[in-house]
Design a protein around this motif. Structure first.
Motif, PDB file in Angstrom:
ATOM      1  N   VAL A  78       5.082  -3.714   3.598  1.00  0.00           N
ATOM      2  CA  VAL A  78       5.991  -3.413   2.478  1.00  0.00           C
ATOM      3  C   VAL A  78       6.881  -2.259   2.933  1.00  0.00           C
ATOM      4  O   VAL A  78       6.397  -1.323   3.607  1.00  0.00           O
ATOM      5  N   ARG A  83       6.670   1.177  -1.597  1.00  0.00           N
ATOM      6  CA  ARG A  83       5.202   1.063  -1.656  1.00  0.00           C
ATOM      7  C   ARG A  83       4.639   1.621  -2.966  1.00  0.00           C
ATOM      8  O   ARG A  83       5.306   2.342  -3.664  1.00  0.00           O
ATOM      9  N   GLN A  85       3.878   0.140  -5.681  1.00  0.00           N
ATOM     10  CA  GLN A  85       4.446  -0.408  -6.917  1.00  0.00           C
ATOM     11  C   GLN A  85       3.978  -1.843  -7.145  1.00  0.00           C
ATOM     12  O   GLN A  85       4.597  -2.588  -7.892  1.00  0.00           O
ATOM     13  N   GLY A  86       2.900  -2.191  -6.451  1.00  0.00           N
ATOM     14  CA  GLY A  86       2.303  -3.504  -6.691  1.00  0.00           C
ATOM     15  C   GLY A  86       2.865  -4.637  -5.845  1.00  0.00           C
ATOM     16  O   GLY A  86       2.462  -5.793  -6.009  1.00  0.00           O
ATOM     17  N   ASN A 115      -6.541   2.571   8.962  1.00  0.00           N
ATOM     18  CA  ASN A 115      -5.536   2.161   7.975  1.00  0.00           C
ATOM     19  C   ASN A 115      -6.183   2.021   6.588  1.00  0.00           C
ATOM     20  O   ASN A 115      -6.453   0.923   6.097  1.00  0.00           O
ATOM     21  N   ALA A 118      -4.169  -0.029   3.738  1.00  0.00           N
ATOM     22  CA  ALA A 118      -4.283  -1.490   3.787  1.00  0.00           C
ATOM     23  C   ALA A 118      -5.697  -1.926   3.406  1.00  0.00           C
ATOM     24  O   ALA A 118      -5.873  -2.888   2.645  1.00  0.00           O
ATOM     25  N   TYR A 122      -6.670  -4.553   0.448  1.00  0.00           N
ATOM     26  CA  TYR A 122      -7.458  -5.779   0.647  1.00  0.00           C
ATOM     27  C   TYR A 122      -8.723  -5.757  -0.223  1.00  0.00           C
ATOM     28  O   TYR A 122      -9.157  -6.794  -0.721  1.00  0.00           O
ATOM     29  N   THR A 124      -8.914  -4.576  -3.167  1.00  0.00           N
ATOM     30  CA  THR A 124      -8.568  -4.984  -4.548  1.00  0.00           C
ATOM     31  C   THR A 124      -8.638  -6.506  -4.676  1.00  0.00           C
ATOM     32  O   THR A 124      -8.701  -7.030  -5.777  1.00  0.00           O
TER      33      THR A 124
HETATM   34  C1  LIG Z   1      -0.722  -1.537   3.050  1.00  0.00           C
HETATM   35  C2  LIG Z   1       0.601  -1.827   2.319  1.00  0.00           C
HETATM   36  C3  LIG Z   1       1.038  -3.251   2.632  1.00  0.00           C
HETATM   37  C4  LIG Z   1       0.369  -1.681   0.808  1.00  0.00           C
HETATM   38  O1  LIG Z   1       1.532  -2.146   0.123  1.00  0.00           O
HETATM   39  P1  LIG Z   1       1.910  -1.593  -1.328  1.00  0.00           P
HETATM   40  O2  LIG Z   1       2.999  -2.457  -1.867  1.00  0.00           O
HETATM   41  O3  LIG Z   1       2.144  -0.151  -1.284  1.00  0.00           O
HETATM   42  O4  LIG Z   1       0.552  -1.866  -2.117  1.00  0.00           O
HETATM   43  P2  LIG Z   1       0.363  -1.968  -3.708  1.00  0.00           P
HETATM   44  O5  LIG Z   1       1.333  -1.054  -4.403  1.00  0.00           O
HETATM   45  O6  LIG Z   1       0.390  -3.393  -4.115  1.00  0.00           O
HETATM   46  O7  LIG Z   1      -1.107  -1.377  -3.859  1.00  0.00           O
HETATM   47  C5  LIG Z   1      -2.175  -2.104  -4.482  1.00  0.00           C
HETATM   48  C6  LIG Z   1      -3.434  -1.278  -4.399  1.00  0.00           C
HETATM   49  O8  LIG Z   1      -3.804  -1.094  -3.028  1.00  0.00           O
HETATM   50  C7  LIG Z   1      -4.342   0.225  -2.860  1.00  0.00           C
HETATM   51  N1  LIG Z   1      -3.439   1.041  -2.048  1.00  0.00           N
HETATM   52  C8  LIG Z   1      -2.205   0.692  -1.585  1.00  0.00           C
HETATM   53  N2  LIG Z   1      -1.674   1.709  -0.843  1.00  0.00           N
HETATM   54  C9  LIG Z   1      -2.597   2.711  -0.853  1.00  0.00           C
HETATM   55  C10 LIG Z   1      -2.627   3.999  -0.289  1.00  0.00           C
HETATM   56  N3  LIG Z   1      -1.588   4.486   0.430  1.00  0.00           N
HETATM   57  N4  LIG Z   1      -3.726   4.760  -0.488  1.00  0.00           N
HETATM   58  C11 LIG Z   1      -4.773   4.298  -1.209  1.00  0.00           C
HETATM   59  N5  LIG Z   1      -4.795   3.077  -1.800  1.00  0.00           N
HETATM   60  C12 LIG Z   1      -3.729   2.285  -1.618  1.00  0.00           C
HETATM   61  C13 LIG Z   1      -4.453   0.796  -4.264  1.00  0.00           C
HETATM   62  O9  LIG Z   1      -5.681   0.384  -4.811  1.00  0.00           O
HETATM   63  C14 LIG Z   1      -3.295   0.113  -4.961  1.00  0.00           C
HETATM   64  O10 LIG Z   1      -3.406   0.077  -6.350  1.00  0.00           O
HETATM   65  P3  LIG Z   1      -2.833   1.316  -7.222  1.00  0.00           P
HETATM   66  O11 LIG Z   1      -1.449   1.632  -6.730  1.00  0.00           O
HETATM   67  O12 LIG Z   1      -2.869   0.778  -8.613  1.00  0.00           O
HETATM   68  O13 LIG Z   1      -3.780   2.458  -6.972  1.00  0.00           O
HETATM   69  C15 LIG Z   1       1.705  -0.797   2.738  1.00  0.00           C
HETATM   70  O14 LIG Z   1       1.182   0.503   2.633  1.00  0.00           O
HETATM   71  C16 LIG Z   1       2.236  -1.012   4.150  1.00  0.00           C
HETATM   72  O15 LIG Z   1       3.165  -1.810   4.358  1.00  0.00           O
HETATM   73  N6  LIG Z   1       1.675  -0.275   5.128  1.00  0.00           N
HETATM   74  C17 LIG Z   1       2.162  -0.347   6.539  1.00  0.00           C
HETATM   75  C18 LIG Z   1       1.893  -1.682   7.149  1.00  0.00           C
HETATM   76  C19 LIG Z   1       0.431  -2.044   7.132  1.00  0.00           C
HETATM   77  O16 LIG Z   1      -0.447  -1.208   7.264  1.00  0.00           O
HETATM   78  N7  LIG Z   1       0.151  -3.355   6.960  1.00  0.00           N
HETATM   79  C20 LIG Z   1      -1.187  -3.879   6.947  1.00  0.00           C
HETATM   80  C21 LIG Z   1      -1.596  -4.235   8.331  1.00  0.00           C
HETATM   81  S1  LIG Z   1      -3.258  -4.876   8.389  1.00  0.00           S
END
Ligand SMILES: CC(C)(COP(=O)(O)OP(=O)(O)OC[C@H]1O[C@@H](n2cnc3c(N)ncnc32)[C@H](O)[C@@H]1OP(=O)(O)O)[C@@H](O)C(=O)NCCC(=O)NCCS
Length: 170
Positions: A78, A83, A85-86, A115, A118, A122, A124
């Motif tokens: 994302v 980030r 924001q669901g 990480n 991420a 996962y 959730t």
């Molecule tokens: C991991 C990633 C995809 C999460 O995307 P995102 O759109 O921010 O995630 P969401 O907003 O849907 O988060 C859903 C839930 O995941 C968890 N979560 C997401 N980011 C988090 C963080 N930085 N710290 C702790 N929990 C987190 C939380 O439970 C969150 O719910 P909440 O916001 O109500 O607390 C994003 O941080 C990213 O792109 N990271 C870099 C690339 C990466 O690591 N990809 C995965 C490779 S395996």
């Protein structure tokens, strides 16, 4: 960036690759080159890729490979400005629904041991740690954790998918 536009998730198209690659570049220390996505879209019939759009703008992406009865998550990101924001949850829900459609029994992935964001995402979606690959990442030798879902067609995951779908609709 505050999420004001409606978020939709669709199959990735060739015209999305530049925006996807920019997110990839901002998200990973060893990003896939843009042509890797192009090759995947044009030539890998076992691969499926999705993008999340806020309005027209590509803000996230994810992909799976269909490996016998496993949907293996190959990439997931994302845009840093969008980030927490669901959008990741929205993508993961669509990836799970797609995995069911293609007949996968489970979703599996590797994630860096460090990480935590991420891994939390996962979790959730009921992914659990089932293994460990020491030194899996060739750029810095970091370990990977292997995470997998319960049976996608079982009551727990069917329930999880329905709950997430209802949460998005509500
Ligand atoms: C991991 C990633 C995809 C999460 O995307 P995102 O759109 O921010 O995630 P969401 O907003 O849907 O988060 C859903 C839930 O995941 C968890 N979560 C997401 N980011 C988090 C963080 N930085 N710290 C702790 N929990 C987190 C939380 O439970 C969150 O719910 P909440 O916001 O109500 O607390 C994003 O941080 C990213 O792109 N990271 C870099 C690339 C990466 O690591 N990809 C995965 C490779 S395996």
């Amino acid at each position: 960036m505050a999420l004001t536009a409606r978020v939709s998730v669709d199959p990735m198209r060739l015209e999305d690759v530049a925006a996807v690659h920019e997110i990839e570049r901002l998200s990973f220390q060893t990003p896939w080159p843009a042509h890797a996505f192009e090759q995947e879209l044009k030539g890998n019939r076992l691969a499926r890729y999705l993008v999340a759009r806020a309005g027209e703008r590509v803000v996230g992406f994810a992909g799976i490979w269909s490996m016998v009865d496993d949907a293996h998550v190959t990439t997931f990101g994302v845009h840093p400005d969008w980030r927490r924001q669901g959008i990741g949850r929205h993508l993961l829900l669509n990836l799970a629904e797609l995995s069911l459609v293609i007949g996968a029994r489970r979703m599996t992935l590797e994630v860096r041991a460090s990480n935590h964001a991420a891994q939390a995402l996962y979790r959730t979606f009921d992914f659990d740690i089932v293994g460990h690959r020491p030194g899996y990442y060739t750029d810095d030798g970091e370990d990977a954790l292997i995470m997998t879902t319960p049976e996608l067609d079982g009551p727990a995951m069917r329930g999880r998918i329905a709950t997430e779908r209802a949460r998005l609709a509500g």
